[in-house]
Design an enzyme around this catalytic site. Structure first.
Site, PDB file in Angstrom:
ATOM      1  N   THR A 520       0.861  -1.183   0.000  1.00 42.35           N
ATOM      2  CA  THR A 520       0.000   0.000   0.000  1.00 42.35           C
ATOM      3  C   THR A 520       0.897   1.232   0.000  1.00 42.35           C
ATOM      4  OG1 THR A 520      -1.662  -1.348   1.089  1.00 42.35           O
ATOM      5  CG2 THR A 520      -2.039   0.999   1.152  1.00 42.35           C
ATOM      6  N   HIS A 521       1.935   1.197  -0.819  1.00 38.74           N
ATOM      7  CA  HIS A 521       2.914   2.276  -0.878  1.00 38.74           C
ATOM      8  C   HIS A 521       2.700   3.116  -2.128  1.00 38.74           C
ATOM      9  CE1 HIS A 521       5.634  -0.693   1.585  1.00 38.74           C
ATOM     10  NE2 HIS A 521       4.539  -0.347   2.220  1.00 38.74           N
TER      11      HIS A 521
END
Lengths: 594, 260
Positions: A520-521
């Protein structure tokens, strides 16, 4: 639409950055409303082990995440395709509720290398401008490592990070990361304990001449009280960590670092289950200003919340979405290269190699940041034109690491997907024989930015508030595939040196698959820049075009680095907020002259 | 023996995602994303899709017809077979887990974005079929039984293990896909659901007697592994526990129903 009484500031999104804004502004005596689309969440009762230790609910069914039915994006690889909605949670997982994605994060809390902040000039200086493909739009940050250092330090102390310093004020320290930028102080807590697999990684890497160090972990290694007086307890390695909230007050989150204090402050009103649908704008050109935020509450009532300042503090995608649907700032146009909102979107090039060992590991024991790392292959820590790099050189790098997160049984029973999914007697054999004997060596690769990789509004699909969905145009480009290949080659070397037998390897290349969870970067879209023609916000997070809107989070990153973003999200937010309270509050104006 | 099913299961049309969301249902749903939080006066599809069920005995089938159950049971027995190493997915009641999952509001898609238009898209763009998982099962099982009859002369459940494997392989390799036949998508869904049913907490209706967790060597959900951190990976000799305790406690609470 009914109006609420005006306040000094409204915060859209009450996660990692929103709580920092609330803390700084209430300390300055302001009146604030924070809007959070999800529910209130707290360690008790929401994160208790008897609630959280449910892999099906929190991993497979994404129990703490924004569900596509509430909010999603459309996706295509390039502008010639039709973007289609992401109908199920896939490649990334955005947190829902108070604390946001900082509730379910793994807790890997890295600083970026000093050279990461001058990526373009450093690589041009080192290898000549030709190393940058024509369509690559990666650029230097507006902020420098030295400017951020005190704020990294402050954020790590708020979170009680457990780690081993490698460089304090220029003095190198054995066992830490020798490539680390100079730190002003130690980590607030000593590193986490190790397990068999991380010891094996450490030994193999050291014997190869590399410099392994323990992952800076936002899991407390001992009882800890942070500078706000909020207390944490030591991690018990229950294994339900990344993807879950922590019931043990051990993994740092807004709930265990800031919220208990800020929720007591009189200046703050938190409104949960309240969706900020758009920012109310007024004026043109230099007089463009936000007047407040329109939101919908849980009773389906639409409200105007007037405010002098608007803080956009949602997840990367949602920051960009809110600005675009509000016409706050000029939308990016990939054809002309003009406009700023939506440009330089980037993700993370995560690769890995899986190994089978004779040794047994009990892989259900773990924590999200229980790992050993080498930084030898990050950023420009190695020679990108040297003998290790075969073929064309590339921009970027990343860490290579072994983590024992805690592998739960459903994840431990799934091998391959689609036409390569394993089933039958072979699946049963793998379940029985491999779970305890497999370890993964992985690389968290950088992701460069490109002119034709961007975020805009979808022309077809709408959300439940009638707003166009955000459209993601993204693919993995040759530079980043070469980098990923290089990093996964290094993963293979280390895994073999540990005595493992290679099972499979995955270095990322196109076409990007939006169905497979990666990280989730997500970052970029409202990037920070030294001048208004290069980004959406100045280095303090203030919009160039609308000086009373401030945007915090990884949407400020001009490209992604070869490591996890959260420490830098925290540091850039605290850095910006110091300037806001010092200079903007007494005299509201642009903090950097255009 | 197959369990008793509903006399008249819902038709495919009733399972397809024609419902149109309102803001009200969305926001009410939000309150339930974490079950311990929120406003108990409203129900919501999203919430029920994500919140755990209450612990209740396995009773009659909740979604499948007998014929559908027989297909799913036969497939699960091929996905993770019982053999000389021990019981498999069928013995763990994975099909009963799937039955409960599909009986939930939204047919397993309550939390998904299911607004149109639907376009075929590419595999890397994910699920783009105008069907909930429940509708996919209801539509595809008869299609696969037809394929089984055409190729091997009998319903899937009555084929030899070798022919069952051959048909499943054809599904996986997209050989049976056609305009209105989503065989490979169904294969992937069924395999995923079977593994979920084998390995999730018994609370959800599968993993009977921790058959799945014994198979993989997972000692269950425990809050403190500190004493075993430096344990060199040796097996940990503790009784398996789920969120509700030991197998006995689940057995007493869940298996005294009228199930198979």
């Amino acid at each position: 639409m009914r109006h609420k009484p005006p306040v000094d500031a409204v915060i859209c999104g009450f996660g990692a950055t929103g709580v920092l804004v609330a803390e700084a502004l209430t300390r300055a005596g302001l009146s604030i409303v924070a809007l959070e689309r999800g529910p209130m969440l707290n360690t008790a009762p929401d994160f208790q082990p008897s609630v959280m230790q449910d892999e099906l609910r929190f991993q497979n069914r994404h129990g703490l995440m924004v569900q596509p039915r509430l909010s999603t994006q459309t996706f295509r690889h390039n502008a010639s395709e039709t973007a289609l909605p992401i109908r199920r949670v896939g490649a990334w997982q955005i947190g829902l509720g108070v604390g946001g994605s900082a509730v379910h994060w793994a807790g890997q809390c890295f600083r970026y290398s000093p050279n990461e902040f001058r990526l373009r000039s450093q690589f041009e200086h080192q290898y000549g401008p030709g190393i940058f493909p024509q369509d690559m739009t990666s650029q230097d940050w507006a902020v420098t490592y030295d400017e951020l250092e005190p704020y990294y330090d402050r954020f790590e102390k708020l979170l009680g990070v457990s780690g081993q310093a490698g460089n304090i004020k220029g003095r190198l320290i054995e066992g830490g990361n020798p490539f680390e930028g100079p730190r002003s102080d130690e980590y607030p807590n000593p590193p986490l304990a190790r397990v068999k697999a991380t010891r094996m990684f450490d030994k193999a890497a050291r014997e190869m001449g590399l410099s392994p160090y323990p992952c800076p972990a936002a899991q407390a290694s001992r009882p800890y009280t942070n500078p706000l007086g909020v207390r944490m307890g030591p991690c018990t390695f229950c294994g339900f960590c990344s993807g879950y909230g922590c019931g043990n007050y051990s993994k740092s989150s807004p709930q265990t670092s800031v919220l208990p204090v800020v929720l007591q402050r009189s200046g703050l009103e938190l409104r949960t289950l309240s969706v900020a649908t758009h920012i109310l704008m007024s004026g043109k050109g230099k007089d463009r200003r936000a007047k407040g935020v329109v939101y919908v509450d849980a009773q389906n009532e639409e409200w105007v919340q007037p405010a002098e300042m608007v803080f956009v503090c949602a997840f990367t995608m949602d920051n960009v979405h809110l600005l675009l649907v509000s016409s706050a700032g000029t939308a990016y146009d990939p054809v002309s290269g003009t406009g700023q909102i939506g440009r330089n979107y980037a993700f993370q090039i995560w690769g890995y190699a899986n190994f089978l060992f004779k040794e047994r590991f009990n892989p259900f024991i773990g924590a999200g940041a229980l790992g050993q790392i080498v930084d030898n292959y990050d950023c420009d820590n190695f020679d990108h034109a040297g003998p290790l790099v075969t073929g064309k050189p590339f921009v970027g790098g990343g860490y290579v690491a072994l983590f024992q997160y805690g592998t739960p049984p459903i994840a431990g029973s799934s091998f391959g997907s689609g036409e390569t999914a394993v089933w039958g007697a072979e699946l049963k054999r793998k379940i029985r024989e491999e779970y305890h004997h497999v370890q993964q060596v992985q690389s968290m690769g950088a992701n460069q930015s490109y002119r034709d990789v961007f975020l805009d509004l979808d022309p077809t699909y709408k959300d439940s508030f009638g707003r166009p969905l955000l459209r993601v145009t993204y693919d993995i480009k040759p530079n980043d595939h070469r980098m990923s290949n290089f990093l996964v080659d290094r993963c293979v070397e280390i895994g073999r040196a540990m005595g493992g037998t290679l099972l499979d390897r995955n270095s990322r290349k196109g076409p990007f698959d939006v169905t497979v969870f990666q990280t989730t970067h997500n970052c970029g879209g409202t990037i920070q820049s030294a001048t208004p023609d290069k980004g959406a916000v100045n280095k303090f997070g203030q919009m160039w075009e609308v000086p009373n809107i401030f945007v915090y989070g990884a949407s400020q990153f001009p490209q992604n680095a070869g490591r996890n973003p959260t420490d830098t999200v925290g540091a850039t937010t605290l850095f910006g907020l110091d300037e806001v309270t010092r200079r903007y509050l007494p005299s509201p104006a642009p903090l950097v002259d255009a | 023996m197959a369990p008793t099913s509903h006399s008249s299961p819902p038709k495919i049309e009733e399972l397809e995602p024609r419902w149109r969301l309102t803001r009200r249902t969305i926001l009410r749903g939000l309150a339930f994303v974490v079950a311990a939080v929120g406003l108990p006066r409203f129900g919501s599809a999203i919430a029920r899709a994500i919140a755990p069920p209450t612990l209740q005995p396995i009773g009659p089938l909740e979604f499948f017809t007998d014929a559908e159950y027989a297909f799913v049971a036969a497939a699960s027995a091929r996905f993770v077979p019982a053999n000389d190493t021990g019981p498999g997915a069928l013995e763990a009641d994975a099909p009963r887990y799937i039955d409960r999952k599909l009986a939930a509001p939204g047919g397993g898609a309550a939390a998904w974005y299911m607004d149109g238009p639907f376009e075929p898209g590419m595999p890397t763009q994910g699920w783009q079929v105008d069907l909930t998982p429940a509708a996919l099962y209801r539509r595809t099982i008869p299609q696969m039984n037809n394929a089984a009859k055409n190729l091997y002369g009998a319903d899937f459940k009555d084929l030899s293990a070798a022919n069952q494997d051959a048909l499943l392989t054809a599904m996986q390799k997209k050989e049976l896909d056609a305009d209105s036949i989503h065989a490979s998508l169904f294969f992937a869904t069924l395999l995923n659901d079977t593994i979920e049913g084998l390995m999730s907490d018994p609370l959800y209706g599968g993993n009977k007697d921790f058959i799945g967790w014994k198979m993989i060597g997972f000692p269950g959900v425990r809050y403190n592994w500190l004493p075993w951190l430096d344990h060199e990976g040796e097996p940990i000799d503790l009784p398996i526990v789920g969120m509700y305790g030991t197998a006995e406690s689940y057995g007493a609470r869940m298996r005294k129903g009228t199930g198979p």
